[in-house]
Design an enzyme around this catalytic site. Structure first.
Site, short mmCIF file in Angstrom:
data_model
loop_
_atom_site.label_atom_id
_atom_site.label_comp_id
_atom_site.label_asym_id
_atom_site.label_seq_id
_atom_site.Cartn_x
_atom_site.Cartn_y
_atom_site.Cartn_z
N ARG A 195 13.01 -3.73 -9.41
CA ARG A 195 11.58 -3.44 -9.35
C ARG A 195 10.96 -3.49 -10.74
NH1 ARG A 195 10.31 -1.01 -4.49
NH2 ARG A 195 8.17 -1.63 -5.06
N LYS A 220 3.72 6.43 4.33
CA LYS A 220 2.91 5.22 4.37
C LYS A 220 2.58 4.79 5.81
CE LYS A 220 5.37 3.72 0.21
NZ LYS A 220 6.21 2.66 -0.40
N PRO A 280 0.83 -1.21 0.00
CA PRO A 280 0.00 0.00 0.00
C PRO A 280 0.87 1.25 0.00
CG PRO A 280 -0.83 -1.61 1.57
CD PRO A 280 0.49 -2.12 1.09
N GLU A 281 0.49 2.21 -0.83
CA GLU A 281 1.23 3.46 -0.96
C GLU A 281 0.40 4.59 -0.37
OE1 GLU A 281 2.83 3.85 -4.97
OE2 GLU A 281 2.86 1.67 -5.20
#
Length: 284
Positions: A268, A61, A2-3
């Protein structure tokens, strides 16, 4: 993971449900989900009787949920954590790690499949940074006045790091992760592998505006659900269905119809449109 938009959505949800709720019991089902106090028994004891206030903050976050007497519950969801607001009689989710029942009969539940997320109980009068060390390493919020093109120019000067990798650095700007970094780079027309030190002032201004824009869009869509994320009611976010590039490898670009490509940068997964985001300079 989650960002910022997902955590902000959760904060707004909890602000509706939690104020005035009194904790009447805590059950720690996985001890390493509690970061502080180190002894879960102390965490349980000190949570008893706490009443949630309407002071609920997000920093990057991280969440800080304050109690009426001044202590706070710190939260970081990490890879797969969820905070769920449930009726106490609802069946437990498979990966429930901590239950926080309320006098109203509802529960705040911390669920975390991969067990990287953490809860911290921050004592009255103790700065959150002393308990949650990651807070000390955060850069400015993306919506802060100081986050602008000149700020990026100063931070990027002389660096050869790919711009995608730089955006993921929480010391540069707090809350941006893989999804919204890809989206911001598409929106600004910048190839993700370009060295940050080679971006001119116009590109950096576009990038600054794009970061703000895609994060605002993510919040408006209540976040992006790819695997684990849901809001406090267990409902998926909507952003993934409208994403420009993220998660759309091989699908046509929404602007030019060129197939979206995926590469790996610094380990990534990275999505971009090779037409809308041309590599306009050599990348070493």
């Amino acid at each position: 993971m989650p960002e910022l938009p997902e955590v902000e959505t959760l904060r707004r949800d909890l602000l509706i449900h939690l104020p005035g709720e009194r904790v009447v019991g805590v059950e720690v089902l996985r001890s390493d989900s509690v970061g502080y106090p180190a002894d879960p028994a102390i965490f349980i004891e000190q949570m008893q009787g706490q009443i949630f206030s309407d002071r609920m903050l997000r920093r990057g976050k991280y969440l800080l949920l304050y109690f009426a007497r001044g202590a706070a519950l710190g939260v970081h969801l990490r890879m797969s954590g969820r905070l769920l607001w449930r009726c106490g009689e609802a069946p437990l989710e498979p990966h429930t790690r901590v239950r926080i029942p309320m006098a109203s009969g509802h529960e705040l539940r911390f669920e975390d499949m991969r067990v990287f997320g953490r809860l911290w109980l921050i004592p009255v009068g103790v700065p959150p940074e002393r308990v949650m060390g990651g807070l000390t390493r955060l850069g400015p919020e993306p919506f802060a006045e100081m986050f602008d093109g000149p700020y990026l120019a100063g931070r990027f000067a002389g660096r050869n790091q790919p711009v995608k990798s730089a955006l993921l650095d929480q010391q540069l700007v707090a809350g941006v992760g893989n999804i919204y970094a890809d989206e911001a780079l598409f929106s600004s027309g910048i190839h993700p592998a370009l060295p940050v030190g080679g971006l001119d002032a116009a590109a950096l201004e576009r990038l600054h505006r794009a970061v703000v824009k895609v994060l605002e869009a993510g919040i408006a869509q209540r976040g992006a659900t790819l695997r684990n994320y849901t809001d406090a009611q267990g409902i998926n976010g909507n952003y993934a269905g409208t994403a420009w590039v993220y998660g759309r490898k091989g699908q046509p670009c929404r602007v030019c119809n060129t197939p979206i490509e995926r590469i790996r940068l610094a380990g990534r997964s990275t999505h971009f449109c090779p037409t809308c985001q041309r590599a306009q300079q050599s990348v070493q």
